[in-house]
Each structure stands twice: as structure tokens, then as C-alpha cells.
Design a protein around this motif. Structure first.
Motif, PDB file in Angstrom:
ATOM      1  N   GLY A  76       5.180  17.254  12.050  1.00 23.39           N
ATOM      2  CA  GLY A  76       5.003  18.618  11.561  1.00 23.39           C
ATOM      3  C   GLY A  76       3.970  19.398  12.357  1.00 23.39           C
ATOM      4  O   GLY A  76       4.149  20.587  12.641  1.00 23.39           O
ATOM      5  N   VAL A  77       2.883  18.728  12.750  1.00 20.20           N
ATOM      6  CA  VAL A  77       1.867  19.383  13.578  1.00 20.20           C
ATOM      7  C   VAL A  77       2.479  19.826  14.900  1.00 20.20           C
ATOM      8  O   VAL A  77       2.173  20.903  15.419  1.00 20.20           O
ATOM      9  CB  VAL A  77       0.666  18.452  13.817  1.00 20.20           C
ATOM     10  N   CYS A  78       3.362  18.984  15.458  1.00 19.89           N
ATOM     11  CA  CYS A  78       4.006  19.327  16.724  1.00 19.89           C
ATOM     12  C   CYS A  78       4.879  20.579  16.593  1.00 19.89           C
ATOM     13  O   CYS A  78       5.116  21.276  17.576  1.00 19.89           O
ATOM     14  CB  CYS A  78       4.853  18.149  17.210  1.00 19.89           C
ATOM     15  N   GLY A  79       5.324  20.857  15.381  1.00 21.57           N
ATOM     16  CA  GLY A  79       6.102  22.074  15.173  1.00 21.57           C
ATOM     17  C   GLY A  79       5.261  23.327  15.109  1.00 21.57           C
ATOM     18  O   GLY A  79       5.739  24.436  15.396  1.00 21.57           O
ATOM     19  N   VAL A  80       3.976  23.177  14.756  1.00 19.84           N
ATOM     20  CA  VAL A  80       3.092  24.330  14.575  1.00 19.84           C
ATOM     21  C   VAL A  80       2.212  24.597  15.794  1.00 19.84           C
ATOM     22  O   VAL A  80       1.943  25.754  16.152  1.00 19.84           O
ATOM     23  CB  VAL A  80       2.204  24.114  13.326  1.00 19.84           C
ATOM     24  N   VAL A  81       1.788  23.525  16.456  1.00 16.28           N
ATOM     25  CA  VAL A  81       0.800  23.635  17.532  1.00 16.28           C
ATOM     26  C   VAL A  81       1.238  24.540  18.693  1.00 16.28           C
ATOM     27  O   VAL A  81       0.394  25.231  19.265  1.00 16.28           O
ATOM     28  CB  VAL A  81       0.416  22.225  18.035  1.00 16.28           C
TER      29      VAL A  81
END
Length: 273
Positions: A76-81
Motif C-alpha cells: 500500500g505504501v508503494c501505491g502512495v509514495v
């Protein structure tokens, strides 16, 4: 109990929103069947390796679902970063490339540490710093897998020679240079978070200094890897290989060290590290 359920619901929604953003980004890349098969094989092998190495880790939190939630949170972090990174690069465009990428790790490390904190607060309460570090490693591992898939898919799309060669080569290079590299970065930063959360016998200033110190170490290591790729050759190649060797060493050390601490340190211990 009601507060816990509400926090889990909100945390789960936040994680799923990030995962949804990641999946949406993947749908914007024109996939080919050949590279799709390569990417699927990579994900299956990476997840299997992660499961085998982590499911019985002696330093794992008591909650049984810490591993899948941690890995999914990393995805999920990879989707936002990327949105945060784009804003950072736009603000730092006047700086030399090596300097820009040296500090580019700070937004990513902040986001992953916050994701680890969310997992700990909502799904996997920790009693010892090592448990926080293990959660951080799971978050970082999920981020590593997602990042490699995304960047490799882009390389495959730009490949002028085949449907998958450049993407597969890039994937292999990233695995060789830094397998689960983000597990190292986030594991180190999350150790500091665990000290802050668990060492309540110490003054607040002491705990904050440990939190900041381990975060800076993780961001510096990540930044050194990013910055090394922007140096002119032959310095860039030498620096990147040196950092990659260090990452391998740290990956093995962090896993073995966390296992040793997990086996030896009692739950109620306040041993300082």
C-alpha cells in the motif's frame, strides 16, 4: 475492544486504499503475457521466501496476522509514495542529482515507518523492540516486492527488442543488488520505533533520540544507495556495488540478530540497545 475494532477498520481502509492505488497504477502499464508470467513467478518466489523466513521468527509479535498485514501495508505504501516522490523531486530539481537522490529516501522511509506504526497500533501490538523491527521488515519486504514489480513492468514496456527481456533483466539486477533492501531500511527504523514504544522506563527525550537516530541511519543507508547510482562512472559503479554488498551483509545480519534477540530477550526485559 470497541476502540480496537474501530482502529482496525480505519487502518484496514487506509491500507486497502494504498493497495488500490498501487493496483490502479499497474493497470496503467501495458502488460504483455510474457512479462506478466515473469512478474507472477517473481512475486510467488519472493512471498514464499518471505513466509518461510518469517512465519516462525522468534521475535515476531504475538498477533498471528502481523506478517500478511505488514506485507500488504508495504504494498500500500508503494501505491502512495510515487505521489510524494514526485512532489519532492519537483521541489529539489535545482540540486545536483546525487544530492537530490541522497535525500530522496526521507519521504519513503517516513511513509514506511508510519505504515509500520499503523500495523503495530491496529493489528500487531508489540511488547519488545525486536517485535517492532520484525514488523518493519515485513512492511519493507512488501514495499520491495511491489517496487521491483512496478519498475520492472515499466522497463518491459519500454523494451524495443522483446516483450519481457529488459523488464526481466532489471528485475534480476534489483534482486542481485538488494534483495528485500527495504526490509533492511524499515527494519532498522522500526527498531528505533520499538525502543520508543516499549522502553517506557526511560525518559521521553532518550526514547525520542533513539527513534530519530535509527531513522536517520535507515534513511542514510537508503539515500547512499540511491545517490550512488547518480555518480559519474567509474565512481558510481564502485559506490553502488559497495552499498549493495553492504545491503547483503546487513540483510543477513539483521535477520540473524533479530532471531537471536527474539530467542534470548524475555518479554519483560528492558535491555538497552
Amino acid at each position: 475492544m470497541r476502540t480496537s475494532v474501530v482502529l482496525q477498520a480505519l487502518g484496514g481502509l487506509a491500507i486497502l486504499a494504498g493497495v488500490g492505488r498501487f493496483v490502479y497504477a499497474l493497470t496503467q502499464v501495458p502488460w504483455t503475457p510474457a512479462f506478466g508470467a515473469v512478474a507472477a513467478a517473481f512475486v510467488l518466489i519472493a512471498v514464499a521466501a518471505l513466509w518461510l523466513l518469517s512465519r516462525r521468527h522468534p521475535g515476531r509479535p504475538e498477533a498471528s496476522w502481523w506478517l500478511p498485514v505488514g506485507v500488504i501495508a508495504g504494498v500500500g505504501v508503494c501505491g502512495v509514495v510515487p505521489l510524494v516522490n514526485s512532489a519532492y523531486l519537483a521541489a529539489a530539481q535545482q540540486l545536483p542529482d546525487a544530492v537530490t537522490y541522497l535525500f530522496s529516501s526521507i519521504p519513503e522511509e517516513t511513509a514506511k515507518l508510519l505504515a509500520a506504526l499503523l500495523v503495530i497500533a491496529a493489528f500487531a501490538p508489540v511488547r519488545r523492540p525486536v517485535e517492532s523491527a520484525v514488523v518493519g521488515m515485513a512492511v519493507g519486504a512488501g514495499f520491495s516486492v511491489a517496487e521491483i514489480v512496478t519498475n520492472s513492468a515499466i522497463k518491459a514496456t519500454l523494451d524495443l527488442h522483446s516483450e519481457y527481456r529488459d523488464g526481466a533483466i532489471f528485475m534480476l539486477v534489483m534482486v542481485v543488488l538488494g534483495p528485500f533492501a527495504h526490509a533492511v531500511y524499515t527494519g532498522l527504523a522500526a527498531w528505533g520505533l520499538g525502543v520508543f514504544l516499549c522502553r517506557t522506563d526511560q525518559p521521553l527525550g532518550w526514547r525520542l533520540s533513539r527513534l530519530a537516530g535509527w531513522f536517520v541511519l535507515a534513511a542514510a543507508l537508503h539515500g547512499a544507495f540511491n545517490g550512488s547510482r547518480e555518480l559519474p562512472d567509474p565512481y558510481g559503479t564502485v559506490a553502488m556495488l559497495a552499498v549493495s554488498v553492504l545491503l547483503w551483509v546487513l540483510l543477513i545480519w539483521l535477520y540473524r540478530r533479530s532471531c537471536r534477540i527474539g530467542r534470548q530477550e524475555p518479554v519483560a526485559s528492558h535491555t538497552s540497545r
